[in-house]
Design an enzyme around this catalytic site. Structure first.
Site, PDB file in Angstrom:
ATOM      1  N   THR A 120     -35.160  -0.023 155.198  1.00 27.41           N
ATOM      2  CA  THR A 120     -35.776   0.359 156.412  1.00 27.41           C
ATOM      3  C   THR A 120     -37.365  -0.115 156.608  1.00 27.41           C
ATOM      4  O   THR A 120     -37.796  -0.727 155.604  1.00 27.41           O
ATOM      5  CB  THR A 120     -36.029   2.265 155.827  1.00 27.41           C
ATOM      6  OG1 THR A 120     -34.915   2.553 155.531  1.00 27.41           O
ATOM      7  CG2 THR A 120     -37.027   2.642 157.113  1.00 27.41           C
ATOM      8  N   THR A 151     -34.150   2.093 160.968  1.00 27.96           N
ATOM      9  CA  THR A 151     -33.356   1.242 159.999  1.00 27.96           C
ATOM     10  C   THR A 151     -31.936   1.113 160.754  1.00 27.96           C
ATOM     11  O   THR A 151     -31.451   1.847 161.610  1.00 27.96           O
ATOM     12  CB  THR A 151     -33.084   2.075 158.873  1.00 27.96           C
ATOM     13  OG1 THR A 151     -32.272   1.349 157.585  1.00 27.96           O
ATOM     14  CG2 THR A 151     -32.430   3.264 159.095  1.00 27.96           C
ATOM     15  N   THR A 206     -38.418   4.730 151.843  1.00 25.72           N
ATOM     16  CA  THR A 206     -37.289   3.555 151.912  1.00 25.72           C
ATOM     17  C   THR A 206     -36.411   3.905 150.862  1.00 25.72           C
ATOM     18  O   THR A 206     -36.821   4.433 149.662  1.00 25.72           O
ATOM     19  CB  THR A 206     -38.049   2.277 152.027  1.00 25.72           C
ATOM     20  OG1 THR A 206     -37.060   1.190 152.310  1.00 25.72           O
ATOM     21  CG2 THR A 206     -38.889   1.985 150.839  1.00 25.72           C
ATOM     22  N   GLY A 207     -35.338   3.457 150.895  1.00 21.54           N
ATOM     23  CA  GLY A 207     -34.369   3.438 149.875  1.00 21.54           C
ATOM     24  C   GLY A 207     -33.064   4.389 149.973  1.00 21.54           C
ATOM     25  O   GLY A 207     -32.728   4.409 151.510  1.00 21.54           O
ATOM     26  N   HIS A 208     -32.744   5.136 149.127  1.00 18.12           N
ATOM     27  CA  HIS A 208     -31.589   5.963 149.475  1.00 18.12           C
ATOM     28  C   HIS A 208     -31.948   7.101 149.988  1.00 18.12           C
ATOM     29  O   HIS A 208     -32.466   7.991 149.397  1.00 18.12           O
ATOM     30  CB  HIS A 208     -30.847   6.055 147.932  1.00 18.12           C
ATOM     31  CG  HIS A 208     -30.137   5.015 147.498  1.00 18.12           C
ATOM     32  ND1 HIS A 208     -30.881   3.764 146.887  1.00 18.12           N
ATOM     33  CD2 HIS A 208     -28.869   4.628 147.570  1.00 18.12           C
ATOM     34  CE1 HIS A 208     -30.040   2.705 146.393  1.00 18.12           C
ATOM     35  NE2 HIS A 208     -28.377   3.215 146.846  1.00 18.12           N
ATOM     36  N   GLY A 209     -31.502   7.434 151.435  1.00 15.15           N
ATOM     37  CA  GLY A 209     -31.832   8.253 152.132  1.00 15.15           C
ATOM     38  C   GLY A 209     -31.418   9.585 151.544  1.00 15.15           C
ATOM     39  O   GLY A 209     -32.257  10.685 151.897  1.00 15.15           O
ATOM     40  N   SER A 245     -31.239  -5.534 157.824  1.00 10.93           N
ATOM     41  CA  SER A 245     -31.340  -4.007 157.604  1.00 10.93           C
ATOM     42  C   SER A 245     -31.991  -3.111 158.421  1.00 10.93           C
ATOM     43  O   SER A 245     -32.084  -2.042 158.399  1.00 10.93           O
ATOM     44  CB  SER A 245     -31.822  -3.789 156.217  1.00 10.93           C
ATOM     45  OG  SER A 245     -33.273  -4.533 156.158  1.00 10.93           O
ATOM     46  N   ARG A 291     -22.629   8.249 159.151  1.00 14.75           N
ATOM     47  CA  ARG A 291     -23.599   8.672 158.220  1.00 14.75           C
ATOM     48  C   ARG A 291     -25.088   8.438 158.768  1.00 14.75           C
ATOM     49  O   ARG A 291     -25.108   7.455 159.474  1.00 14.75           O
ATOM     50  CB  ARG A 291     -23.492   7.729 157.022  1.00 14.75           C
ATOM     51  CG  ARG A 291     -24.192   7.909 155.786  1.00 14.75           C
ATOM     52  CD  ARG A 291     -25.367   7.028 155.784  1.00 14.75           C
ATOM     53  NE  ARG A 291     -26.407   7.166 154.649  1.00 14.75           N
ATOM     54  CZ  ARG A 291     -27.469   6.535 154.805  1.00 14.75           C
ATOM     55  NH1 ARG A 291     -28.093   5.760 155.595  1.00 14.75           N
ATOM     56  NH2 ARG A 291     -28.490   6.723 153.337  1.00 14.75           N
ATOM     57  N   VAL A 292     -25.929   9.399 158.392  1.00 14.04           N
ATOM     58  CA  VAL A 292     -27.388   9.299 158.822  1.00 14.04           C
ATOM     59  C   VAL A 292     -28.261   9.734 157.443  1.00 14.04           C
ATOM     60  O   VAL A 292     -27.843  10.589 156.625  1.00 14.04           O
ATOM     61  CB  VAL A 292     -27.815  10.426 159.951  1.00 14.04           C
ATOM     62  CG1 VAL A 292     -29.264  10.281 160.214  1.00 14.04           C
ATOM     63  CG2 VAL A 292     -26.979  10.047 161.095  1.00 14.04           C
ATOM     64  N   GLY A 293     -29.228   8.646 157.341  1.00 11.64           N
ATOM     65  CA  GLY A 293     -30.096   8.932 156.014  1.00 11.64           C
ATOM     66  C   GLY A 293     -31.286   9.504 156.577  1.00 11.64           C
ATOM     67  O   GLY A 293     -31.386  10.440 157.420  1.00 11.64           O
ATOM     68  N   ASP A 294     -32.288   9.393 155.668  1.00 14.58           N
ATOM     69  CA  ASP A 294     -33.663  10.049 155.844  1.00 14.58           C
ATOM     70  C   ASP A 294     -34.473   9.479 157.193  1.00 14.58           C
ATOM     71  O   ASP A 294     -35.183  10.154 157.718  1.00 14.58           O
ATOM     72  CB  ASP A 294     -34.432   9.916 154.663  1.00 14.58           C
ATOM     73  CG  ASP A 294     -35.088   8.703 154.313  1.00 14.58           C
ATOM     74  OD1 ASP A 294     -33.842   7.700 154.333  1.00 14.58           O
ATOM     75  OD2 ASP A 294     -36.115   8.161 154.173  1.00 14.58           O
TER      76      ASP A 294
END
Length: 330
Positions: A187, A205, A238-241, A85, A215-218
């Site tokens: 992350t 991450t 961490t987790g769902h950005g 990850s 796609r880009v998360g937090d």
């Protein structure tokens, strides 16, 4: 009877004595304050944080800078092909491409970030180069790769055999339903307080497995996946950005600490806001996971997440340990 000269000598000696005593008192009080502060200390997300902390501690224990420590620490999982990850070995997007996101922040609020970066094993170091060698904060995609190559970073194939096999298996159904904990994404976020009392942080991450390309998360977003305020504290997520971005999570945690909340209470409040917004949108909490870790200037720390399964590593002068986070959803 003492003459004027003797009087002045006596007065001067007394003044020197008082000044020395005042300096000694200030020094003693300073030492007492320093002994109360738990420093150096480093926190990082998930079980791979143990090895990451060990690397960071090599710098922190030698009175090194927190910025150098967090970069060195997160590079451990970034470079491990068995960590699926983060970095090299990360699971690809639905097009079979490994794209990486990372950011870094120091005690002076200097910041650097890269997103959707391909072919570079250590995106955190590219993020630091953005911070130190460009007038910008964030570079993305091909532009980030072009910059990395110009700085001497080596282009590599990041898709390892095991990740490619999983991706090809996923293509048979193409069912996109991320698992809530570390099983298919996550992350490493790291925050540290050095022996000089300065804070820094890094977050890196490969994002959610089989995400849409681009796609880009937090994680690379300052204020969402990471925030450092050297007057107050630091936090990483961490987790769902998408859920972290929704509340600008790490900035929120630090601002709550500014208002006087402990790191633990600040993390709990941030999670509670995500919980409330999720319920307002008629979404199930069972389908998402978000965790925060936070550290203040005293070396006090805390963590909280939505549901069971999140852990984090802490290392200070007492040792290095893995801690199961408290959580909301019982």
């Amino acid at each position: 009877m003492k003459n004027r000269r003797d009087f002045l000598k006596t007065t001067a000696a007394a003044s020197v004595g008082l000044a020395f005593q005042s300096f000694k008192t200030i020094e003693e009080n300073s030492n007492k304050i320093n002994s109360i502060i738990n420093k150096p200390i480093v926190l990082s997300t998930w079980n791979f944080g143990i090895q990451a902390n060990e690397e960071a501690w090599k710098i922190l224990s030698n009175k090194g800078r927190a910025l150098d420590a967090v970069e060195a620490g997160v590079k451990i999982p970034e470079g491990d092909p068995n960590e699926r990850s983060v970095g090299f070995g990360g699971r690809p997007d639905r097009d079979g491409k490994v794209t990486l996101d990372s950011c870094i922040m120091d005690e002076f609020s200097n910041i650097g970030s890269v997103a959707a970066l391909e072919h570079i094993k250590h995106p955190v170091s590219v993020a630091r180069a953005v911070m130190e060698k460009t007038p910008h904060v964030m570079l993305v995609g091909d532009g980030a790769l072009q910059f990395a190559l110009s700085q001497g970073f080596q282009k590599e194939n990041l898709l390892v055999e095991a990740s490619e096999k999983e991706w090809k298996e996923w293509l048979k159904k193409s069912d996109y339903k991320p698992v809530v904990n570390i099983e298919n994404h996550d992350t490493i976020g790291m925050i540290a307080l050095d022996s000089h009392g300065n804070l820094s942080g890094a977050c890196t991450t490969s994002g959610m497995a089989f995400k849409m390309h681009g796609r880009v998360g937090d994680s690379p977003i300052i204020g969402a996946g990471l925030f450092v305020d050297n007057e107050i504290g630091a936090a990483t997520a961490t987790g769902h950005g998408e859920e972290v971005i929704r509340i600008v999570g790490c900035h929120l945690v630090v601002e709550l600490m500014r208002q006087g909340k402990t790191p633990q209470k600040a993390c709990e409040e941030a999670v509670s806001r995500i919980v409330k917004l999720t319920k307002n949108r008629n979404k199930s909490l069972k389908d998402i996971q978000v965790g925060f870790i936070a550290l203040n200037k005293k070396g006090e720390y805390g963590a909280y997440c939505i549901q069971n399964g999140f852990n984090y590593a802490v290392q200070d002068t007492s040792g290095n340990k893995l801690v199961d986070s408290a959580y909301f959803l019982k």
